[in-house]
Design an enzyme around this catalytic site. Structure first.
Site, PDB file in Angstrom:
ATOM      1  N   CYS A  14       0.871  -1.177   0.000  1.00 43.90           N
ATOM      2  CA  CYS A  14       0.000   0.000   0.000  1.00 43.90           C
ATOM      3  C   CYS A  14       0.907   1.225   0.000  1.00 43.90           C
ATOM      4  CB  CYS A  14      -1.005  -0.009   1.159  1.00 43.90           C
ATOM      5  SG  CYS A  14      -0.323   0.093   2.808  1.00 43.90           S
ATOM      6  N   CYS A  88      -2.202   1.359  -4.125  1.00 44.87           N
ATOM      7  CA  CYS A  88      -0.978   2.082  -4.491  1.00 44.87           C
ATOM      8  C   CYS A  88      -0.967   2.410  -5.972  1.00 44.87           C
ATOM      9  CB  CYS A  88       0.277   1.323  -4.078  1.00 44.87           C
ATOM     10  SG  CYS A  88       0.640  -0.137  -5.034  1.00 44.87           S
ATOM     11  N   CYS A  92       3.088   0.731  -8.095  1.00 38.30           N
ATOM     12  CA  CYS A  92       3.564  -0.643  -7.925  1.00 38.30           C
ATOM     13  C   CYS A  92       4.240  -1.124  -9.200  1.00 38.30           C
ATOM     14  CB  CYS A  92       2.392  -1.571  -7.598  1.00 38.30           C
ATOM     15  SG  CYS A  92       1.597  -1.168  -6.045  1.00 38.30           S
TER      16      CYS A  92
END
Length: 137
Positions: A14, A88, A92
């Site tokens: 996250c 996120c 990522c």
């Protein structure tokens, strides 16, 4: 005699690695033990784990007070079989051949423990389901 199967590896990601990903990693470690390898990280790690998250997990007897948010690295993604993102987005890194899951969960940032409990309970349910999918009893 066949070689033992590799232990599945899961990375929870996250933004701040201070709430959702910490709870998910703690549940997977608690429920999966040494039958699964667990990592968590954030694209922009906070200075510490959310105190309400620590308190909510302690209510279930899981102590994450010593955990520290970690920065997301390409190496962590590459070393994981399953990468579970929690808000996120594009931060990522993507590597072909990995299994990616996106768990859409409320963000516990700035929330009190009463608001964190339902998020915690949803994460526990998802982690239990994941253990089944990974074949980790």
């Amino acid at each position: 005699m066949s070689a033992p199967a590799a232990v599945p590896s899961v990375l929870f990601v996250c933004v701040h690695n201070a709430g959702r990903s910490q709870m998910a990693a703690a549940f997977l470690t608690h429920l999966g033990g040494d039958r699964v390898e667990v990592r968590s990280a954030g694209s922009a790690p906070a200075d510490g784990v959310n105190p309400a998250v620590v308190e909510a997990m302690a209510e279930l007897g899981i102590d994450i007070s010593a955990e520290v948010p970690k920065v997301l690295t390409a190496e962590a993604v590459q070393a994981s079989d399953v990468v579970i993102t929690m808000g996120c987005g594009d931060a990522c890194p993507y590597f072909p051949g990995k299994r990616y899951l996106d768990w859409r969960l409320a963000d516990p940032a700035g929330q009190g423990v009463a608001a964190v409990r339902p998020i915690r309970d949803e994460i526990e349910g998802r982690v239990r389901q994941l253990l089944g999918e990974l074949g980790v009893g």
